[in-house]
Design an enzyme around this catalytic site. Structure first.
Site, PDB file in Angstrom:
ATOM      1  N   THR A 191       0.637  -1.181   0.118  1.00 36.78           N
ATOM      2  CA  THR A 191       0.002   0.006   0.006  1.00 36.78           C
ATOM      3  C   THR A 191       0.833   1.312   0.099  1.00 36.78           C
ATOM      4  O   THR A 191       0.475   2.359  -0.818  1.00 36.78           O
ATOM      5  CB  THR A 191      -0.942   0.005   1.100  1.00 36.78           C
ATOM      6  OG1 THR A 191      -2.071  -0.897   0.958  1.00 36.78           O
ATOM      7  CG2 THR A 191      -1.570   1.228   1.667  1.00 36.78           C
ATOM      8  N   LYS A 234      -6.845   4.717   5.852  1.00 38.73           N
ATOM      9  CA  LYS A 234      -5.544   4.351   6.356  1.00 38.73           C
ATOM     10  C   LYS A 234      -4.545   5.745   6.085  1.00 38.73           C
ATOM     11  O   LYS A 234      -4.606   6.415   4.854  1.00 38.73           O
ATOM     12  CB  LYS A 234      -4.913   3.361   5.078  1.00 38.73           C
ATOM     13  CG  LYS A 234      -5.316   1.898   5.284  1.00 38.73           C
ATOM     14  CD  LYS A 234      -4.524   1.135   4.340  1.00 38.73           C
ATOM     15  CE  LYS A 234      -5.020  -0.253   3.948  1.00 38.73           C
ATOM     16  NZ  LYS A 234      -4.232  -1.308   3.297  1.00 38.73           N
ATOM     17  N   ASP A 235      -3.843   6.104   7.085  1.00 42.00           N
ATOM     18  CA  ASP A 235      -3.127   7.323   6.983  1.00 42.00           C
ATOM     19  C   ASP A 235      -2.173   7.451   5.683  1.00 42.00           C
ATOM     20  O   ASP A 235      -2.053   8.487   4.950  1.00 42.00           O
ATOM     21  CB  ASP A 235      -2.266   7.548   8.259  1.00 42.00           C
ATOM     22  CG  ASP A 235      -1.650   6.454   8.550  1.00 42.00           C
ATOM     23  OD1 ASP A 235      -1.164   5.687   7.684  1.00 42.00           O
ATOM     24  OD2 ASP A 235      -1.213   6.006   9.803  1.00 42.00           O
ATOM     25  N   ARG A 236      -1.545   6.355   5.333  1.00 45.56           N
ATOM     26  CA  ARG A 236      -0.631   6.591   4.228  1.00 45.56           C
ATOM     27  C   ARG A 236      -1.461   6.621   2.746  1.00 45.56           C
ATOM     28  O   ARG A 236      -0.885   7.166   2.072  1.00 45.56           O
ATOM     29  CB  ARG A 236       0.286   5.056   4.257  1.00 45.56           C
ATOM     30  CG  ARG A 236      -0.335   3.772   4.199  1.00 45.56           C
ATOM     31  CD  ARG A 236       0.345   2.721   4.547  1.00 45.56           C
ATOM     32  NE  ARG A 236      -0.009   1.297   4.354  1.00 45.56           N
ATOM     33  CZ  ARG A 236      -0.829   0.698   5.297  1.00 45.56           C
ATOM     34  NH1 ARG A 236      -1.060   1.393   6.236  1.00 45.56           N
ATOM     35  NH2 ARG A 236      -1.070  -0.556   5.125  1.00 45.56           N
ATOM     36  N   ASP A 294      -8.981  -3.667   0.689  1.00 44.33           N
ATOM     37  CA  ASP A 294      -8.140  -4.260   1.111  1.00 44.33           C
ATOM     38  C   ASP A 294      -8.221  -5.219   2.179  1.00 44.33           C
ATOM     39  O   ASP A 294      -7.719  -6.499   2.535  1.00 44.33           O
ATOM     40  CB  ASP A 294      -6.896  -3.473   1.474  1.00 44.33           C
ATOM     41  CG  ASP A 294      -5.477  -4.058   1.870  1.00 44.33           C
ATOM     42  OD1 ASP A 294      -5.051  -4.698   0.870  1.00 44.33           O
ATOM     43  OD2 ASP A 294      -5.232  -3.879   2.502  1.00 44.33           O
ATOM     44  N   ASP A 316      -3.499   0.423  -5.401  1.00 44.98           N
ATOM     45  CA  ASP A 316      -2.054   0.091  -5.105  1.00 44.98           C
ATOM     46  C   ASP A 316      -1.588  -1.100  -5.240  1.00 44.98           C
ATOM     47  O   ASP A 316      -0.178  -1.099  -4.915  1.00 44.98           O
ATOM     48  CB  ASP A 316      -2.215   0.821  -3.527  1.00 44.98           C
ATOM     49  CG  ASP A 316      -3.111   0.022  -2.716  1.00 44.98           C
ATOM     50  OD1 ASP A 316      -3.837  -0.728  -3.261  1.00 44.98           O
ATOM     51  OD2 ASP A 316      -2.963   0.204  -1.364  1.00 44.98           O
TER      52      ASP A 316
HETATM   53 ZN   LIG Z   1      -3.331  -5.006   1.790  1.00 39.35          ZN
END
Ligand SMILES: [Zn+2]
Length: 537
Positions: free
Chosen positions: A71, A153-155, A296, A343
């Site tokens: 990711t 997700k932060d990223r 995900d 991703d």
């Molecule tokens: Zn994953």
């Protein structure tokens, strides 16, 4: 010939402003295979994924061009147009020798939480070493453009928003969207108002049932099986999921990430951002970067052949259709530019593949490391020769090797050779190979595109196809095989003519294509190329 002064100024005044869209919407679906466009096609509604397929331009053979397909690297590569060897996001977490610990791709100990809980706030894009297309849009307009990144997700939020944009991510502990002092001292009013709606509580108060009658999910395997990993407190991985009962033992408000409602919540915030920041309505090109993380989490737990995953995509499809209809009304059809990618893809569940007689397996790292310890102790003397094993890379103990005056390169070669005796390990390479050779073909070239001279390990492993590491139930991703690399690359909307191409393209081509469309510089580390099929028509 000299023009009279009046004529010159008139020419300047009448000059058309540079042609740019009102808004760019970047969509990254976390863990989406290109295959899903076809697998679920017949049940997609008009206006969602099908709108992108039919009215957009699709590169049907789009791939990740490096290892590892995770990711953090995925989001960084889509937005920088570079691979991990250049942008520096070499994994989600990686071992840093001089710190003697693992760092997280978006970690930043110099910043603190704004909203949410403190541990979830040490986040910024600082570990990403190159500019993003979102950064370049800001430079191109002298920062008059607004960039907003949104994800659970932060990223998935912080990397796409780049170094200059704003990002908001979900805190599973408090159920709030938050960011860090990297972005400012307070959250905007629209985020505060959004958090007050307490939507996570509302969504988790319901039962996750299939959208359609369960026996109509003919593209997926039977609901009850041995491949999937049910939530804690539920015996079998079967519908319905009583979320209000399950949440206590499955991360509280964080459980929304592993349900389709995490995507719903993400889009809810996207609507709030559009209204709150007046994106696309300010006479400058704005950029909304949305990443859907829940696909995900659902994919990991249940795998790509599960009803849970199919249902998650059918719901996301309907929600995207409503979102595009909203953009038509608010921004205007043809006035906004959309791209959609992923991703990374995902591997099939190992046991499912084995049941279907496809060669597949799971590497047992504990077994391999024990064998390796025995081998190195016997050959080099007692010692902790292996400092770390992560992301299919071994880090050797350099200080011990120096102390014992051993040859590091010879030892890398020796261990690389030793590892080839294990089933499921297909190829091994040394740091020395990665530094001094130039690979242009095969998965070793993908490994090199993900290799960082300062941060990568001493011995790098490529598993056989369909072999995962320490896998029981559920599945994962990270390899250079097609199930992990083949992802959507589709553009739709402003200045995009419908069509498709089966030419090989890479996700690092997305940002350079956007740079041409938006008339910005290329992101500074970009190695991808603009997709001419889309641009030159
Ligand atoms: Zn994953």
């Amino acid at each position: 010939m000299c023009l009279p002064l009046a004529a010159i100024s008139q020419t300047a005044n009448e000059e058309e402003p540079l042609d740019r869209p009102k808004l760019v919407v970047g969509i990254v679906v976390d863990q989406m295979r290109q295959e899903y466009f076809y697998k679920f096609h017949d049940r997609f509604v008009e206006g969602g994924f099908k709108r992108l397929m039919e009215e957009g331009f699709m590169m049907k053979n789009g791939h990740y061009n490096y290892i590892p397909t995770y990711t953090g690297p995925g989001h960084a590569s889509v937005y920088t147009g570079a691979t991990p060897s250049t942008h520096g996001i070499i994994a989600n977490d990686w071992y840093v020798r001089k710190l003697g610990r693992t760092v997280y791709c978006a970690e930043d100990s110099t910043v603190n939480a704004v909203g949410g809980s403190e541990q979830a706030g040490h986040i910024s894009p600082r570990n990403m070493l190159t500019t993003t297309i979102t950064d370049e849009l800001q430079f191109a307009t002298n920062k008059r453009s607004k960039v907003v990144g949104i994800a659970i997700k932060d990223r998935g939020a912080a990397l796409p928003a780049g170094h200059l944009g704003d990002a908001y991510w979900y805190d599973g502990k408090t159920g709030e969207f938050m960011n860090s002092t990297y972005y400012g001292e307070t959250l905007p009013d629209w985020v505060i108002a959004f958090n007050k709606r307490e939507l996570p509580e509302k969504y988790l108060g319901q039962t996750w049932e299939t959208l359609y009658p369960i026996n109509s999910y003919i593209q997926s395997v039977a609901d009850d099986n041995e491949f999937e990993s049910p939530p804690i407190g539920k015996e079998a991985p079967v519908f319905p999921y009583e979320l209000s009962e399950l949440m206590e033992n499955n991360g509280g408000l964080g459980m929304i990430s592993g349900t389709p409602f995490g995507n719903t919540l993400t889009l809810d915030l996207a609507y709030a951002a559009l209204a709150g920041e007046q994106l696309g309505k300010r006479g400058e090109t704005d950029f909304l970067a949305v990443s859907f993380s829940s696909t995900d989490y659902v994919g990991h737990a249940f795998g790509p052949s599960s009803i849970e995953l199919e249902d998650t995509y059918l719901r996301l499809d309907q929600e995207l259709a409503a979102f595009f209809a909203y953009l038509d009304r608010e921004i205007g059809e043809g006035e906004y530019l959309v791209f959609l990618s992923a991703d990374h893809g995902v591997a099939d569940v190992v046991r499912y593949m084995q049941d279907e007689r496809v060669p597949a397996g799971s590497l047992n790292t504990r077994f391999i490391l024990t064998q390796l310890k025995g081998y190195t102790n016997e050959r080099y003397g007692e010692g902790d020769w292996i400092e770390n094993f992560s992301n299919e890379q071994l880090f050797l103990n350099h200080s011990l090797i120096r102390e014992k005056k051993l040859d590091l390169i010879a030892m890398q070669e020796d261990i690389a050779e030793f590892l080839l005796r294990f089933d499921g390990i297909k190829e091994t390479y040394t740091a020395n190979d990665m530094r001094h050779r130039e690979y242009t073909l095969g998965r070793k070239s993908l490994l090199q595109m993900g290799y960082n001279h300062k941060a990568s390990g001493d011995v790098l492993i490529i598993n056989d196809a369909a072999w995962l590491t320490d896998s029981t139930r559920g599945t994962t991703h990270g390899t250079g095989y097609t199930y992990d690399t083949h992802v959507p690359i589709v553009f739709y909307g402003w200045h995009i003519q419908p069509g498709s191409s089966s030419r090989y393209a890479t996700v690092t081509d997305i940002a350079p294509t956007l740079a041409m469309l938006l008339h910005t510089r290329l992101p500074n580390g970009a190695t991808g190329q603009p997709i001419s099929e889309i641009l030159d028509r």
